[in-house]
Design a protein around this motif. Structure first.
Motif, PDB file in Angstrom:
ATOM      1  N   VAL A   1       2.157  20.799  29.945  1.00  0.00           N
ATOM      2  CA  VAL A   1       1.508  19.732  29.173  1.00  0.00           C
ATOM      3  C   VAL A   1       0.327  19.168  29.972  1.00  0.00           C
ATOM      4  N   GLU A   2       0.517  18.998  31.290  1.00  0.00           N
ATOM      5  CA  GLU A   2      -0.578  18.453  32.118  1.00  0.00           C
ATOM      6  C   GLU A   2      -1.789  19.377  32.089  1.00  0.00           C
ATOM      7  N   GLN A   3      -1.537  20.693  32.223  1.00  0.00           N
ATOM      8  CA  GLN A   3      -2.654  21.663  32.190  1.00  0.00           C
ATOM      9  C   GLN A   3      -3.325  21.659  30.816  1.00  0.00           C
ATOM     10  N   PHE A   4      -2.511  21.496  29.772  1.00  0.00           N
ATOM     11  CA  PHE A   4      -3.042  21.450  28.405  1.00  0.00           C
ATOM     12  C   PHE A   4      -3.983  20.251  28.250  1.00  0.00           C
ATOM     13  N   LYS A   5      -3.521  19.084  28.754  1.00  0.00           N
ATOM     14  CA  LYS A   5      -4.337  17.871  28.636  1.00  0.00           C
ATOM     15  C   LYS A   5      -5.639  18.036  29.420  1.00  0.00           C
ATOM     16  N   GLU A   6      -5.546  18.649  30.594  1.00  0.00           N
ATOM     17  CA  GLU A   6      -6.746  18.869  31.406  1.00  0.00           C
ATOM     18  C   GLU A   6      -7.724  19.773  30.650  1.00  0.00           C
ATOM     19  N   GLY A   7      -7.171  20.849  30.054  1.00  0.00           N
ATOM     20  CA  GLY A   7      -8.006  21.771  29.284  1.00  0.00           C
ATOM     21  C   GLY A   7      -8.734  21.045  28.164  1.00  0.00           C
ATOM     22  N   LEU A   8      -7.982  20.209  27.436  1.00  0.00           N
ATOM     23  CA  LEU A   8      -8.574  19.457  26.313  1.00  0.00           C
ATOM     24  C   LEU A   8      -9.728  18.578  26.770  1.00  0.00           C
ATOM     25  N   SER A   9      -9.548  17.960  27.939  1.00  0.00           N
ATOM     26  CA  SER A   9     -10.569  17.019  28.430  1.00  0.00           C
ATOM     27  C   SER A   9     -11.856  17.759  28.814  1.00  0.00           C
ATOM     28  N   LEU A  10     -11.760  19.078  28.996  1.00  0.00           N
ATOM     29  CA  LEU A  10     -12.939  19.848  29.421  1.00  0.00           C
ATOM     30  C   LEU A  10     -13.637  20.562  28.260  1.00  0.00           C
ATOM     31  N   LEU A  11     -13.086  20.376  27.051  1.00  0.00           N
ATOM     32  CA  LEU A  11     -13.582  21.128  25.883  1.00  0.00           C
ATOM     33  C   LEU A  11     -14.309  20.231  24.899  1.00  0.00           C
ATOM     34  N   ASN A  12     -15.229  20.814  24.149  1.00  0.00           N
ATOM     35  CA  ASN A  12     -15.848  20.078  23.038  1.00  0.00           C
ATOM     36  C   ASN A  12     -15.084  20.287  21.744  1.00  0.00           C
ATOM     37  N   THR A  13     -14.241  21.319  21.728  1.00  0.00           N
ATOM     38  CA  THR A  13     -13.476  21.619  20.519  1.00  0.00           C
ATOM     39  C   THR A  13     -11.998  21.321  20.802  1.00  0.00           C
ATOM     40  N   ASP A  14     -11.132  21.591  19.814  1.00  0.00           N
ATOM     41  CA  ASP A  14      -9.714  21.289  19.972  1.00  0.00           C
ATOM     42  C   ASP A  14      -8.931  22.507  20.440  1.00  0.00           C
ATOM     43  N   LEU A  15      -7.849  22.290  21.201  1.00  0.00           N
ATOM     44  CA  LEU A  15      -6.902  23.377  21.460  1.00  0.00           C
ATOM     45  C   LEU A  15      -5.838  23.256  20.371  1.00  0.00           C
ATOM     46  N   VAL A  16      -5.744  24.259  19.506  1.00  0.00           N
ATOM     47  CA  VAL A  16      -4.848  24.101  18.347  1.00  0.00           C
ATOM     48  C   VAL A  16      -3.412  24.508  18.649  1.00  0.00           C
ATOM     49  N   THR A  17      -3.228  25.298  19.723  1.00  0.00           N
ATOM     50  CA  THR A  17      -1.860  25.732  20.043  1.00  0.00           C
ATOM     51  C   THR A  17      -1.683  25.936  21.533  1.00  0.00           C
ATOM     52  N   ASN A  18      -0.420  25.847  21.958  1.00  0.00           N
ATOM     53  CA  ASN A  18      -0.020  26.356  23.262  1.00  0.00           C
ATOM     54  C   ASN A  18       1.062  27.384  22.946  1.00  0.00           C
ATOM     55  N   GLN A  19       0.836  28.642  23.331  1.00  0.00           N
ATOM     56  CA  GLN A  19       1.832  29.689  23.066  1.00  0.00           C
ATOM     57  C   GLN A  19       2.777  29.737  24.267  1.00  0.00           C
ATOM     58  N   LEU A  20       4.048  29.482  24.011  1.00  0.00           N
ATOM     59  CA  LEU A  20       5.005  29.268  25.114  1.00  0.00           C
ATOM     60  C   LEU A  20       6.279  30.078  24.941  1.00  0.00           C
ATOM     61  N   HIS A  21       6.915  30.378  26.073  1.00  0.00           N
ATOM     62  CA  HIS A  21       8.192  31.088  26.077  1.00  0.00           C
ATOM     63  C   HIS A  21       9.276  30.110  25.616  1.00  0.00           C
ATOM     64  N   ALA A  22       9.739  30.271  24.409  1.00  0.00           N
ATOM     65  CA  ALA A  22      10.726  29.324  23.873  1.00  0.00           C
ATOM     66  C   ALA A  22      11.700  30.058  22.972  1.00  0.00           C
ATOM     67  N   ASN A  23      12.973  29.869  23.253  1.00  0.00           N
ATOM     68  CA  ASN A  23      14.012  30.475  22.420  1.00  0.00           C
ATOM     69  C   ASN A  23      15.341  29.756  22.691  1.00  0.00           C
ATOM     70  N   ILE A  24      16.408  30.214  22.045  1.00  0.00           N
ATOM     71  CA  ILE A  24      17.694  29.499  22.168  1.00  0.00           C
ATOM     72  C   ILE A  24      18.225  29.478  23.594  1.00  0.00           C
ATOM     73  N   SER A  25      17.869  30.483  24.402  1.00  0.00           N
ATOM     74  CA  SER A  25      18.369  30.497  25.777  1.00  0.00           C
ATOM     75  C   SER A  25      17.324  30.007  26.782  1.00  0.00           C
ATOM     76  N   LYS A  26      16.171  29.611  26.282  1.00  0.00           N
ATOM     77  CA  LYS A  26      15.139  29.036  27.160  1.00  0.00           C
ATOM     78  C   LYS A  26      14.503  27.877  26.383  1.00  0.00           C
ATOM     79  N   GLN A  27      15.195  26.759  26.425  1.00  0.00           N
ATOM     80  CA  GLN A  27      14.837  25.654  25.526  1.00  0.00           C
ATOM     81  C   GLN A  27      13.946  24.592  26.150  1.00  0.00           C
TER      82      GLN A  27
END
Ligand SMILES: NC(=O)c1ccc[n+]([C@@H]2O[C@H](COP(=O)([O-])OP(=O)(O)OC[C@H]3O[C@@H](n4cnc5c(N)ncnc54)[C@H](OP(=O)(O)O)[C@@H]3O)[C@@H](O)[C@H]2O)c1
Length: 278
Positions: free
Chosen positions: A149-175
């Motif tokens: 989340v911190e890296q995402f926020k940093e990325g957003l602050s450096l952009l003129n456009t929006d970051l629409v997604t963060n693609q992340l490793h997420a599943n029932i055994s990695k929640q």
């Protein structure tokens, strides 16, 4: 197929798409034909968001996806690809994006992501290339993958456009991302794209309490544990997913998983069983 808004773009995309990690290079015609048939079946069933990356099969995945794109109306598909963080300069990153577009046979991505936060280049340079590609019309939307989340926020602050997604490793055994990062994305209108929704290997060897809980919920819904695992993810607000299936019967099962609505109690049972396994 259920459609949901991508970030705050106003654009609707299918809640389930198709992953293409694992398409290997230097294989025979039958191998690629079989992959293409699965992708085509997925598209027929509404899984029109296709996820690829320059690094998958060292470009082979993008080439196979490109063959598929050529058979459809471009506007009927939503194509995501990713820039691997091995390019040293703005110029080489731009070249990598152009090569991906060429392999895909298209003039623009729908969504283009920075694949990993780690890089030989600064975050500023990574965001600069995303801004540039949007400005040049080479991609409609941009996002990131594997960012905290911190890296995402940093990325957003450096952009003129929006970051629409963060693609992340997420599943029932990695929640972890669902329990810890998702609230931020929900509050800020960002889509969490869950990758490896079936734990990368399809959960055929899942054991213990989590398997027992999934089995009993699957019985209630007349579904498989894999369908419940996918449904668990996309029953969360702001979550979409991109399961990979090279077998047609798996593609069909995954498409059906999009229809499964889990109760609050079922969601909680899976959460508790999954967290205790992590
Ligand atoms: N951003 C990143 O860093 C990142 C990292 C990893 C993955 N991804 C993306 O996410 C996509 C999905 O993740 P993944 O490829 O790691 O694995 P996954 O989708 O978690 O699992 C794929 C495995 O599950 C099996 N499977 C699929 N549907 C099934 C069903 N209904 N029942 C039983 N088994 C089923 C597949 O078998 P068959 O192939 O035999 O059908 C395959 O063995 C990738 O392809 C890629 O596009 C992104």
């Amino acid at each position: 197929m259920r459609n949901v808004e991508l970030g705050k773009t106003g654009e609707k995309i299918p809640i389930l798409g198709q992953g293409t990690w694992g398409i290997k290079s230097r294989k025979g015609k039958d191998y690629y034909d079989s992959w293409k048939n699965s992708l085509r079946r997925g598209i027929e069933l509404g899984l029109t968001h296709i996820d690829t990356a320059e690094v998958y099969g060292f470009g082979t995945s993008e080439k196979v996806v490109g063959d598929i794109i050529s058979e459809y109306n471009r506007d009927d598909l939503f194509i995501t690809s990713k820039l691997f963080p091995m390019h040293l300069s703005f110029r080489t990153m731009k070249k990598a994006a152009s090569k991906s577009l060429k392999r895909l046979g298209i003039t623009n991505f729908d969504l283009y992501l920075i694949h990993w936060p780690f890089s030989f280049t600064s975050r500023g340079k990574q965001m600069k290339i995303l801004d540039h590609l949007v400005k040049e019309g080479k991609t409609r939307y941009v996002g990131v993958s594997n960012f905290s989340v911190e890296q995402f926020k940093e990325g957003l602050s450096l952009l003129n456009t929006d970051l629409v997604t963060n693609q992340l490793h997420a599943n029932i055994s990695k929640q972890k991302h669902v329990s810890e990062s998702l609230p931020y994305y929900q509050e800020n209108g960002v889509t969490l794209t869950a990758y490896s929704p079936l734990g990368h290997r399809g959960y055929s060897n899942l054991k213990g309490d989590l398997r027992d809980k999934l089995n009993s919920i699957a019985k209630t819904h007349n579904a498989t544990i894999q369908q419940i695992a996918i449904a668990w993810l996309i029953n969360h607000k702001n979550v979409i997913s991109i399961p990979k299936a090279s077998k047609i019967e798996h593609v069909e099962a995954n498409a059906k998983a999009a229809e499964i609505i889990l109760s609050e109690n079922e969601l909680k049972l899976i959460k508790n069983a999954g967290i205790s396994q992590e």
